[in-house]
Enzyme design. Sequence first.
Site, PDB file in Angstrom:
ATOM      1  N   LEU A 115     -12.304  -3.205  24.778  1.00  0.00           N
ATOM      2  CA  LEU A 115     -13.398  -3.496  24.361  1.00  0.00           C
ATOM      3  C   LEU A 115     -14.147  -4.630  25.044  1.00  0.00           C
ATOM      4  O   LEU A 115     -13.390  -5.370  25.882  1.00  0.00           O
ATOM      5  CB  LEU A 115     -13.252  -4.207  22.706  1.00  0.00           C
ATOM      6  CG  LEU A 115     -12.931  -3.180  21.598  1.00  0.00           C
ATOM      7  CD1 LEU A 115     -12.533  -3.800  20.367  1.00  0.00           C
ATOM      8  CD2 LEU A 115     -13.992  -1.940  21.488  1.00  0.00           C
ATOM      9  N   ASP A 116     -15.460  -4.659  25.351  1.00  0.00           N
ATOM     10  CA  ASP A 116     -15.980  -5.619  25.902  1.00  0.00           C
ATOM     11  C   ASP A 116     -15.302  -7.196  25.439  1.00  0.00           C
ATOM     12  O   ASP A 116     -15.213  -7.146  24.331  1.00  0.00           O
ATOM     13  CB  ASP A 116     -17.471  -5.837  25.615  1.00  0.00           C
ATOM     14  CG  ASP A 116     -18.074  -4.729  26.595  1.00  0.00           C
ATOM     15  OD1 ASP A 116     -17.703  -4.002  27.505  1.00  0.00           O
ATOM     16  OD2 ASP A 116     -19.523  -4.363  26.279  1.00  0.00           O
ATOM     17  N   MET A 117     -15.444  -8.028  26.324  1.00  0.00           N
ATOM     18  CA  MET A 117     -14.699  -9.296  26.001  1.00  0.00           C
ATOM     19  C   MET A 117     -15.536  -9.902  24.859  1.00  0.00           C
ATOM     20  O   MET A 117     -14.811 -10.455  23.832  1.00  0.00           O
ATOM     21  CB  MET A 117     -15.110 -10.351  27.015  1.00  0.00           C
ATOM     22  CG  MET A 117     -14.697 -11.567  26.876  1.00  0.00           C
ATOM     23  SD  MET A 117     -14.727 -12.862  28.209  1.00  0.00           S
ATOM     24  CE  MET A 117     -14.147 -14.480  27.782  1.00  0.00           C
ATOM     25  N   SER A 118     -16.899  -9.649  24.713  1.00  0.00           N
ATOM     26  CA  SER A 118     -17.579 -10.288  23.587  1.00  0.00           C
ATOM     27  C   SER A 118     -17.628  -9.494  22.392  1.00  0.00           C
ATOM     28  O   SER A 118     -18.121  -9.896  21.086  1.00  0.00           O
ATOM     29  CB  SER A 118     -19.088 -10.264  24.187  1.00  0.00           C
ATOM     30  OG  SER A 118     -19.440 -11.160  25.079  1.00  0.00           O
ATOM     31  N   THR A 119     -17.108  -8.186  22.333  1.00  0.00           N
ATOM     32  CA  THR A 119     -16.961  -7.206  20.995  1.00  0.00           C
ATOM     33  C   THR A 119     -15.778  -7.520  20.500  1.00  0.00           C
ATOM     34  O   THR A 119     -14.692  -7.574  21.046  1.00  0.00           O
ATOM     35  CB  THR A 119     -17.076  -5.709  21.687  1.00  0.00           C
ATOM     36  OG1 THR A 119     -18.279  -5.630  22.411  1.00  0.00           O
ATOM     37  CG2 THR A 119     -17.153  -4.824  20.529  1.00  0.00           C
TER      38      THR A 119
END
Length: 559
Positions: free
Chosen positions: A406-410
């Site tokens: 997952l993206d760091m922000s997700t």
Amino acid sequence: MSDLSKFHRFSEDVSQIELPEKFTFPFYYKPHPLSLLAAKELQVYLEELKDINHNFGLDNTQKGMVIGKMFGVLVVSNQAGELGYLAAFSGKLADSNDYEYFVPPVYDMLKTDGFYREGERKLYQMSDEIIALEKSPTLQLLKQTLVQVEANCQEEMRLLKEQIAASKMRRQAIRLELETNPTDDIEQLLKDLNRESFHEQFQLKALKKSHKEQIEKAKNELDSYLNRINELKIARKKFSNAIQDQIFNEYHFLNAHGETRNVLDLFRHIENGKPPSGAGECCAPKLLQYAYLNKLKPIALAEFWWGASPASEIRKHEQFYPACRGKCEPILTHMLQGLDVDKNPMLDNPAEGRDLEIIYEDDAIAVINKPADFLSVPGKTITDSVLSRMQEYLPDATGPLLLHRLDMSTSGILLLAKTKEGHAFLQRQFIRRTVEKRYVALLEGELTTDSGVIDLPLRVDLDDRPRQLVCWEHGKQAITKWELIEVKEGKSKVYFYPLTGRTHQLRVHAAHTLGLGCPIVGDDLYGNRSNRLHLHAEQLTFTHPRTRQRMTFNAPVPF
């Protein structure tokens, strides 16, 4: 001698606005109030702009190619301590660099008597010659001749082989008759039949040789013509590269210490050692160069997009964006030396002191609920991640553990396999797309349809990693199904069902004008910053590697 003609004083009193403690970190920032005020004044100027024939795509009645543009403001103080600002645009505006309101380029390659203009004319001539050769009737005739020669040869060969086959059957019949009813001259007749067979094979061989020569001649004539075109293209590229290198030799950038470095030197440590086209033509280098040359102190920086969004990128009118890394990072790293700059927030580890929630675990798998702003795998500067934490937690696990990222922000569900065999079994499900994923996202804007499918191919923006571009030529297929959950207070909550797993797929598909046209709330790359990215991997369904049972896991939406 200083030139302060590009120094603009604020139209209102700014004495009560507190100055920033440090200069803006250009690759990740929130615009300072002074930058916002300067940007607003520049935008008012752009709205009233009448004497520049540039189509930003904001006026449907205006003709010409639509080209949105990045603009920048640099808040500065002069030697008398007065606050003001400088303004700049990226690249050129209406095929010119010279405008009263804006700072000049670091090097003006558009001077009418300069080598670039002369080289540009020569490149146009070379391109015209290539186009003329490619459209020439001679080329079409040579192509048609080759096709016709090949067709004629194929037909001749077909007819001869049919003739030889018929002759062979006739000879077989004669031999059979001679075996049944031999004659006195049987030996001579058999010799004649053999001689006839040999002659036909000779004919076949000779025809193949003749055809090969005819086709090779037609091919050589065509290749000779095409080689002439290719040689011109190579010469054009070589000449273009030489001009580009000559241009780069003219770009010298100052820093706050008064030190100067050439653009070629600044990019020497980059992957191929060559600056990308347009390096040095962005807003920030222009603004800082003018400030240093004219003894102006840089206070704060901001850049915004003006105009319609391009087809590939996600750019919103009047929205602020960081400086691009591909073209600007080596240059600005040098130019900011000597300034007290805000810390790079991307060097901080936002996961420090936070725990991972394991929502399920058995002897084969583990299911994690990843918090937002937590890396899935180690990054370039931060090693703390889900993977590194789980490697410590499961020291006896075999195989690579993580199945996806997952993206760091997700935030949301991540699946791990404890064994090599289990990892291979689950990985096949991801490859075959039998793993079902559901995300929840909150979007900026009100959707007017209930569901749909977004199919926009993606590739990385080579000049501004990790941003992604929509690219039909080189992009990888990216498909997302979506459903509307609710619309409330100007925002839309949706389910996303990604059928592919491209980097930033949901973020780009949400924000792009050909997607939903509504960025995810808190998307600092494709929308506006907020307390977090409002994207959560809520549900994951897969087949267990040991039990072969279908399993579904959910993680509560944290926003």
